[in-house]
Design an enzyme around this catalytic site. Sequence first.
Site, mmCIF file in Angstrom:
data_model
loop_
_atom_site.group_PDB
_atom_site.id
_atom_site.type_symbol
_atom_site.label_atom_id
_atom_site.label_comp_id
_atom_site.label_asym_id
_atom_site.label_seq_id
_atom_site.Cartn_x
_atom_site.Cartn_y
_atom_site.Cartn_z
ATOM 1 N N GLU A 153 -17.609 9.001 4.683
ATOM 2 C CA GLU A 153 -16.375 8.235 4.875
ATOM 3 C C GLU A 153 -15.757 8.670 6.200
ATOM 4 O OE1 GLU A 153 -11.959 7.580 2.945
ATOM 5 O OE2 GLU A 153 -12.790 9.559 3.277
ATOM 6 N N ASP B 125 -16.368 12.553 1.201
ATOM 7 C CA ASP B 125 -14.969 12.248 1.469
ATOM 8 C C ASP B 125 -14.511 12.832 2.817
ATOM 9 O OD1 ASP B 125 -12.414 11.321 0.173
ATOM 10 O OD2 ASP B 125 -11.858 13.403 0.520
HETATM 11 C C1 NOJ Z 1 -10.269 9.721 1.020
HETATM 12 C C2 NOJ Z 1 -10.213 9.086 -0.316
HETATM 13 O O1 NOJ Z 1 -10.894 7.861 -0.266
HETATM 14 C C3 NOJ Z 1 -8.745 8.937 -0.653
HETATM 15 O O2 NOJ Z 1 -8.580 8.175 -1.818
HETATM 16 C C4 NOJ Z 1 -8.142 10.318 -0.795
HETATM 17 O O3 NOJ Z 1 -6.756 10.212 -0.998
HETATM 18 C C5 NOJ Z 1 -8.390 11.152 0.466
HETATM 19 N N1 NOJ Z 1 -9.743 11.045 0.906
HETATM 20 C C6 NOJ Z 1 -8.108 12.613 0.224
HETATM 21 O O4 NOJ Z 1 -9.163 13.201 -0.461
#
Ligand code: NOJ
Length: 526
Positions: free
Chosen positions: A243, A175
């Site tokens: 990500e 993440d």
């Molecule tokens: C990215 C995640 O995909 C999203 O859903 C989340 O709100 C943020 N990171 C914070 O962790």
Amino acid sequence: MVWAGIIQKLDFIQTTGIDAIWLSPIFKSPQVDNGYDISDYRDIDEMYGSLDDLKQLVEEAHKRGIKVILDYVPNHTSDQHKWFQASLNKESGYEDFYVWKDAVIVNGTRSAPNNWVSEFKGTAWEWSEQRQQYYLHKFSIAQPDLNYRNPDVVKEMKDVLRYWLDFGVDGFRMDVAYALFEDSRFQDEPLSGDPTAEPGDYTYLSHIYTENQNETLDMIYQFREFLDEYNANQSYPRVLMTEVYSDINTTMLYFGTADRSRLGAHFTFNFWTFITGLQKGFSGVDLLNSIWNWIDHMPEGYTSNWVLGNHDQNRVSTRFGPENIDALNMLVSILPGVQVTYNGEEIGQENGEVTCAEGYDPQAIKNCSTFNETSRDFERTPIQWDSTVNAGFNNGTKPWLPVSQKYLQTNLQNQNVTGPGVNSHYKVYKDLLSLRKAFKNESNHYFELSNAGDILGFQRFTEQFLQNYVFLYNVGDEPQTPENINVYNFTTNVLVRSTNSIYNVGDAFNTSQPLQAKEAVLFSVY
Ligand code: NOJ
């Protein structure tokens, strides 16, 4: 229990041809941000089941040749995590576990250390009466940022990876990989100049001190080194997927250095081609350029990937119209590299209907007047399995978000059909996955992309043309003849076609017959 629910669906997942599943965060969490606020990295939230249940899920998945990927959230914890509670109390060893800063006092008035903003809007700093300091939270107040300049944090977070690897999982989706470090000078970030942004919006500033810092990249490479060391004693590699929403050149750095002396993620999600790159237009040329843009920037020797959506984006059928879903699924399946599917894309599921009162998204529920524009709840409504109560998602109790009313028309059961001439979004998807298995047996694939007007053409072939596939897609709104597309036009045989196609599987493809608006056809060429 959710595990039991997923275990029941493993046979279906296997039959569909899916090789791996990624579970969004399932760890103990107060659920302020749908599990992205973790209060214990080593246990799972009881609403999903027990650790034993998860073990069973992993074992049952493995029996069927399906890998299980977990969501790893290294940037921040929940404010309920024991580390944060210890840090609040300045307990020995935890004082610097998070990013704490003193207030700026001007004329006796306290303010935040700098102008940094949270991705969820507003200042990224929250005052703690207890510590008499501010802590950084790049997301909600309940998600304090860990301090990666503290080696104990790094050690703990690597230990978390080892814990889950030893548990038996096959890899991680990491993440907000771009946000681990921030510049140690804590200077104000400059304005972005975006005319649509207002003060407090994340896009109002240019994030030169909080995103993609050199130390962040180094940390990603360290995580990969850690994984490679672990993999050295395993029969197959465990994977890392990052990500990253950044400009395209920066995004590529997450694969590793150009000379491959340091590796990063096995792949960093390609949000460019079908999400960021298509925000301004959706024509044959737009698609062509967006695909090339990614391929042209990919560093040599790394594996590509293709993503249509996720839990943070409006569903792809809603963004581009459900009439395009088959063509888009075909593209992500036959383009070279990993195909990523967000649940529901295989049936063309659209955004659900959620009111502000029903929503959970912390970036949206604070302000109901902008809920419709900012909420991510719409793309998160339950998957639509069948036409029974709650679309078969459960036995009738209220799910965390309402099931979309579209489930009676769009559900998997309706689409899981067979027979001559019968077609559905799911059938298209399944046929594609079975075709991909054939690709795997052939090395050295080449491809060409072209367009003629609104028709996008893609050809994928092996050196001796033993396998030679052509995909044509009329992205436009009017019928168009594909004769100007340069394909090897000998014997042709339709393999997969969109649900709106006039062809049947096995038909000879006719280059002088117009392709209907949004029609897409994949055929082999000899
Ligand atoms: C990215 C995640 O995909 C999203 O859903 C989340 O709100 C943020 N990171 C914070 O962790």
